[in-house]
Design a protein around this motif. Structure first.
Motif, short mmCIF file in Angstrom:
data_model
loop_
_atom_site.label_atom_id
_atom_site.label_comp_id
_atom_site.label_asym_id
_atom_site.label_seq_id
_atom_site.Cartn_x
_atom_site.Cartn_y
_atom_site.Cartn_z
N ASN A 90 46.35 39.68 38.91
CA ASN A 90 46.02 40.00 37.52
C ASN A 90 47.10 39.52 36.56
O ASN A 90 47.38 40.16 35.55
CB ASN A 90 45.78 41.52 37.37
CG ASN A 90 44.86 41.83 36.20
OD1 ASN A 90 43.91 41.11 35.96
ND2 ASN A 90 45.15 42.88 35.48
N PHE A 91 47.71 38.39 36.93
CA PHE A 91 48.77 37.77 36.11
C PHE A 91 50.02 38.63 35.99
O PHE A 91 50.82 38.45 35.08
CB PHE A 91 48.24 37.41 34.71
CG PHE A 91 46.99 36.58 34.76
CD1 PHE A 91 47.04 35.24 35.11
CD2 PHE A 91 45.76 37.14 34.44
CE1 PHE A 91 45.88 34.48 35.16
CE2 PHE A 91 44.61 36.38 34.49
CZ PHE A 91 44.67 35.04 34.85
N THR A 92 50.20 39.57 36.93
CA THR A 92 51.40 40.40 36.91
C THR A 92 52.45 39.92 37.90
O THR A 92 53.57 40.39 37.89
CB THR A 92 51.05 41.86 37.26
OG1 THR A 92 50.48 41.90 38.57
CG2 THR A 92 50.05 42.44 36.27
N GLY A 93 52.07 39.00 38.78
CA GLY A 93 53.04 38.44 39.71
C GLY A 93 53.11 39.12 41.06
O GLY A 93 53.91 38.75 41.90
N PHE A 94 52.27 40.14 41.32
CA PHE A 94 52.27 40.77 42.64
C PHE A 94 50.83 41.06 43.04
O PHE A 94 49.95 41.21 42.20
CB PHE A 94 53.10 42.05 42.67
CG PHE A 94 52.53 43.18 41.85
CD1 PHE A 94 51.67 44.12 42.42
CD2 PHE A 94 52.85 43.31 40.50
CE1 PHE A 94 51.14 45.15 41.67
CE2 PHE A 94 52.31 44.34 39.75
CZ PHE A 94 51.46 45.27 40.33
N THR A 95 50.61 41.16 44.35
CA THR A 95 49.29 41.47 44.89
C THR A 95 49.38 42.80 45.63
O THR A 95 50.32 43.03 46.38
CB THR A 95 48.82 40.36 45.84
OG1 THR A 95 48.73 39.13 45.12
CG2 THR A 95 47.45 40.69 46.43
N GLN A 96 48.39 43.65 45.42
CA GLN A 96 48.41 45.00 45.96
C GLN A 96 47.34 45.17 47.04
O GLN A 96 46.21 44.68 46.89
CB GLN A 96 48.14 45.98 44.81
CG GLN A 96 48.18 47.45 45.17
CD GLN A 96 47.77 48.30 43.98
OE1 GLN A 96 46.64 48.22 43.51
NE2 GLN A 96 48.69 49.11 43.49
N PHE A 97 47.68 45.85 48.13
CA PHE A 97 46.73 46.13 49.20
C PHE A 97 46.66 47.64 49.43
O PHE A 97 47.68 48.34 49.30
CB PHE A 97 47.14 45.45 50.50
CG PHE A 97 47.09 43.95 50.45
CD1 PHE A 97 45.92 43.27 50.77
CD2 PHE A 97 48.21 43.23 50.09
CE1 PHE A 97 45.88 41.89 50.71
CE2 PHE A 97 48.17 41.84 50.03
CZ PHE A 97 47.00 41.18 50.35
N HIS A 98 45.49 48.13 49.79
CA HIS A 98 45.29 49.52 50.16
C HIS A 98 44.71 49.55 51.57
O HIS A 98 43.69 48.89 51.84
CB HIS A 98 44.32 50.22 49.20
CG HIS A 98 44.75 50.20 47.77
ND1 HIS A 98 45.56 51.15 47.22
CD2 HIS A 98 44.48 49.31 46.78
CE1 HIS A 98 45.78 50.88 45.94
NE2 HIS A 98 45.14 49.76 45.66
N ASN A 118 43.98 45.71 39.86
CA ASN A 118 42.68 45.06 39.70
C ASN A 118 42.07 44.76 41.08
O ASN A 118 42.02 43.61 41.51
CB ASN A 118 42.86 43.78 38.89
CG ASN A 118 41.55 43.15 38.49
OD1 ASN A 118 40.55 43.85 38.34
ND2 ASN A 118 41.55 41.85 38.31
N VAL A 119 41.56 45.79 41.76
CA VAL A 119 41.00 45.62 43.11
C VAL A 119 39.70 44.82 43.04
O VAL A 119 38.75 45.21 42.35
CB VAL A 119 40.76 46.98 43.78
CG1 VAL A 119 40.02 46.79 45.11
CG2 VAL A 119 42.08 47.69 44.02
N GLU A 120 39.68 43.70 43.77
CA GLU A 120 38.50 42.83 43.78
C GLU A 120 38.17 42.33 45.18
O GLU A 120 37.43 41.36 45.33
CB GLU A 120 38.71 41.65 42.83
CG GLU A 120 38.81 42.07 41.36
CD GLU A 120 38.82 40.91 40.41
OE1 GLU A 120 38.35 41.08 39.28
OE2 GLU A 120 39.32 39.82 40.77
N GLY A 121 38.70 42.97 46.21
CA GLY A 121 38.41 42.55 47.57
C GLY A 121 38.34 43.74 48.52
O GLY A 121 39.07 44.72 48.34
N ILE A 122 37.45 43.65 49.52
CA ILE A 122 37.37 44.68 50.53
C ILE A 122 36.92 44.02 51.84
O ILE A 122 36.05 43.15 51.85
CB ILE A 122 36.39 45.81 50.12
CG1 ILE A 122 36.41 46.95 51.13
CG2 ILE A 122 34.97 45.28 49.93
CD1 ILE A 122 35.63 48.18 50.66
N THR A 123 37.54 44.42 52.95
CA THR A 123 37.19 43.87 54.25
C THR A 123 37.59 44.85 55.34
O THR A 123 38.46 45.70 55.14
CB THR A 123 37.88 42.51 54.48
OG1 THR A 123 37.38 41.91 55.68
CG2 THR A 123 39.39 42.67 54.61
#
Length: 232
Positions: A217-225, A193-198
């Motif tokens: 997204n309530f999955t317990g991890f945060t993803q970065f690209h 659920n990508v919701e940030g860009i910088t």
């Protein structure tokens, strides 16, 4: 620091744009046009308010955008049509509204295939100012059983209608033009659920780095690209 809250339209709570000091102390609330206040079937929709926030390149403006259309402006995205999100430009110093534009998303990418989760949506989840008129825009689409589609577009306010004085859109506004730059899903990348860009730091060869972030997204991890942008 500037930050937004979507509020809770289902409880009558309006969205906010606020300023805090680096230690988290409250500084100010920015006044929002009345069109955004949820009441009597108008204003922001629940969980579809301010997702996007960026500063103009000159630092004089704050630019925020709703994820989907205001209730009085039109419907949310469907498989056949996108939704007309509002892009709000505020004066950084005075807080006055400088402009409002319409950003129309693409339709929902795919129909849900999971009978247990038939939910599907699409919205504008983030903006990043490139200069005083141009932006990178992140659109996120989801369908149960299919997953997420994350796309990055170029968009601009040049040529778009300034709808700042309108409580409700007429449907005749010239929307912000868009051009697809990147489809993370089509590139074979596993996306959430990508919701940030910088912008990130400049790379050793002089290119810029671009960072996209997904909430957990309530999955317990945060993803970065981490992406490389040539020639900037």
């Amino acid at each position: 620091m500037l930050w937004t809250s979507e509020g809770a339209a289902s409880a009558g709570l309006a969205p906010t744009i606020r300023e805090a000091s680096a230690d988290g102390a409250f500084r100010r609330d920015y006044r929002l046009p009345d069109a955004y206040r949820p009441a009597d079937g108008r204003g922001v929709r629940n969980n579809l308010a301010f997702e996007s926030l960026t500063r103009s390149a000159d630092g004089r403006s704050i630019v925020a955008a709703t994820e989907a259309a205001l209730a009085q402006d039109g419907p949310i995205a469907t498989l056949d049509a996108g939704t007309g999100a509002r892009v709000l430009v505020l004066d950084r110093s005075s807080g006055r509204t400088r402009a409002e534009y319409v950003y129309r998303t693409d339709p929902i990418t795919a129909a849900p295939t999971d009978p247990a989760n038939p939910y599907a949506d699409r919205g504008l989840t983030e903006l990043l100012a490139l200069n005083d008129t141009d932006f990178l825009a992140v659109e996120r689409s989801f369908a149960g059983g299919v997953g997420f589609t994350i796309q990055v577009f170029w968009t601009t306010t040049r040529g778009a209608t300034n709808a700042a004085v309108r409580d409700a859109l007429t449907g005749r506004e010239r929307v912000m033009p868009t051009r697809l730059l990147l489809d993370l899903t089509a590139a074979g990348t596993q996306v959430d659920n990508v919701e940030g860009i910088t912008w990130g730091p400049r790379l050793p060869n002089g290119d810029r780095s671009l960072v996209l972030a997904a909430d957990d997204n309530f999955t317990g991890f945060t993803q970065f690209h981490l992406l490389r942008v040539r020639g900037r």
